[in-house]
Design a protein around this motif. Structure first.
Motif, PDB file in Angstrom:
ATOM      1  N   GLN A  57       4.537 -23.022  32.114  1.00 27.88           N
ATOM      2  CA  GLN A  57       3.672 -22.063  31.426  1.00 27.88           C
ATOM      3  C   GLN A  57       4.482 -20.980  30.735  1.00 27.88           C
ATOM      4  N   THR A  58       4.067 -20.657  29.511  1.00 29.27           N
ATOM      5  CA  THR A  58       4.549 -19.458  28.843  1.00 29.27           C
ATOM      6  C   THR A  58       3.592 -18.330  29.220  1.00 29.27           C
ATOM      7  N   LEU A  59       3.859 -17.131  28.760  1.00 24.84           N
ATOM      8  CA  LEU A  59       2.959 -16.018  29.065  1.00 24.84           C
ATOM      9  C   LEU A  59       1.550 -16.294  28.546  1.00 24.84           C
ATOM     10  N   ALA A  60       1.445 -16.819  27.328  1.00 22.31           N
ATOM     11  CA  ALA A  60       0.123 -17.122  26.771  1.00 22.31           C
ATOM     12  C   ALA A  60      -0.590 -18.177  27.616  1.00 22.31           C
ATOM     13  N   MET A  61       0.142 -19.172  28.059  1.00 19.90           N
ATOM     14  CA  MET A  61      -0.460 -20.232  28.872  1.00 19.90           C
ATOM     15  C   MET A  61      -0.915 -19.690  30.233  1.00 19.90           C
TER      16      MET A  61
END
Length: 167
Positions: free
Chosen positions: A71-75
């Motif tokens: 996960q990225t921050l957006a995810m």
């Protein structure tokens, strides 16, 4: 156990848009550092070098997060995780392949407009139209995954937050 079901298209696109906003902020410092190191005085000075450098910076960002936590921050914000076809965390090489294939969101319209001199409005219409087409094509995929994920052997899954961690 986490379901391997794809998140709703609307949520995936909201995450995609939020990721773009975050990417704008993320390329500012590397862009500034590149300009200082190369002594670029104009936005078009060394533009191909800058593009290649930012391409590598973004690759490092996505490969790191996709292969570490999925996960990225957006995810994380939209409770979406990327995993391989079997639901396992991505290995760095598969994350890199997904990054490269994710450029299918942009390369077809960029290639189409390259031989033409288009206005900003025309570019916006072409890019927006392609993004909508590419996103809607996931509806024709059996598991509702984006086609670059299918090609990369990855999938986006819906992950609900742990209620115990909210407190």
């Amino acid at each position: 156990m986490t379901s391997l079901r794809a998140p709703a298209l609307r949520r995936r696109m909201a995450c995609w848009l939020y990721e773009g906003v975050l990417m704008f902020g993320m390329v500012m410092l590397p862009g500034l550092l590149f300009a200082v190191v190369t002594q670029s005085r104009h936005g078009l000075d060394n533009r191909h070098g800058l593009q290649l450098f930012l391409f590598a910076v973004l690759a490092a960002y996505f490969v790191y997060f996709w292969s570490r936590s999925g996960q990225t921050l957006a995810m994380k914000t939209w409770h979406i995780r990327v995993v391989d076809r079997d639901g396992q965390p991505l290995k760095p090489l598969r994350a890199l392949l997904r990054y490269l294939l994710a450029w299918l969101w942009f390369l077809p319209p960029l290639a189409l407009m390259a031989p033409f001199t288009l206005s900003g409005g025309e570019v916006s219409v072409l890019m927006t139209g392609w993004v909508l087409v590419w996103a809607l094509l996931s509806r024709f995929q059996r598991e509702q995954q984006f086609w670059h994920d299918v090609l990369a052997g990855t999938r986006l899954i819906d992950v609900q937050p742990d209620p115990a961690k909210r407190r």
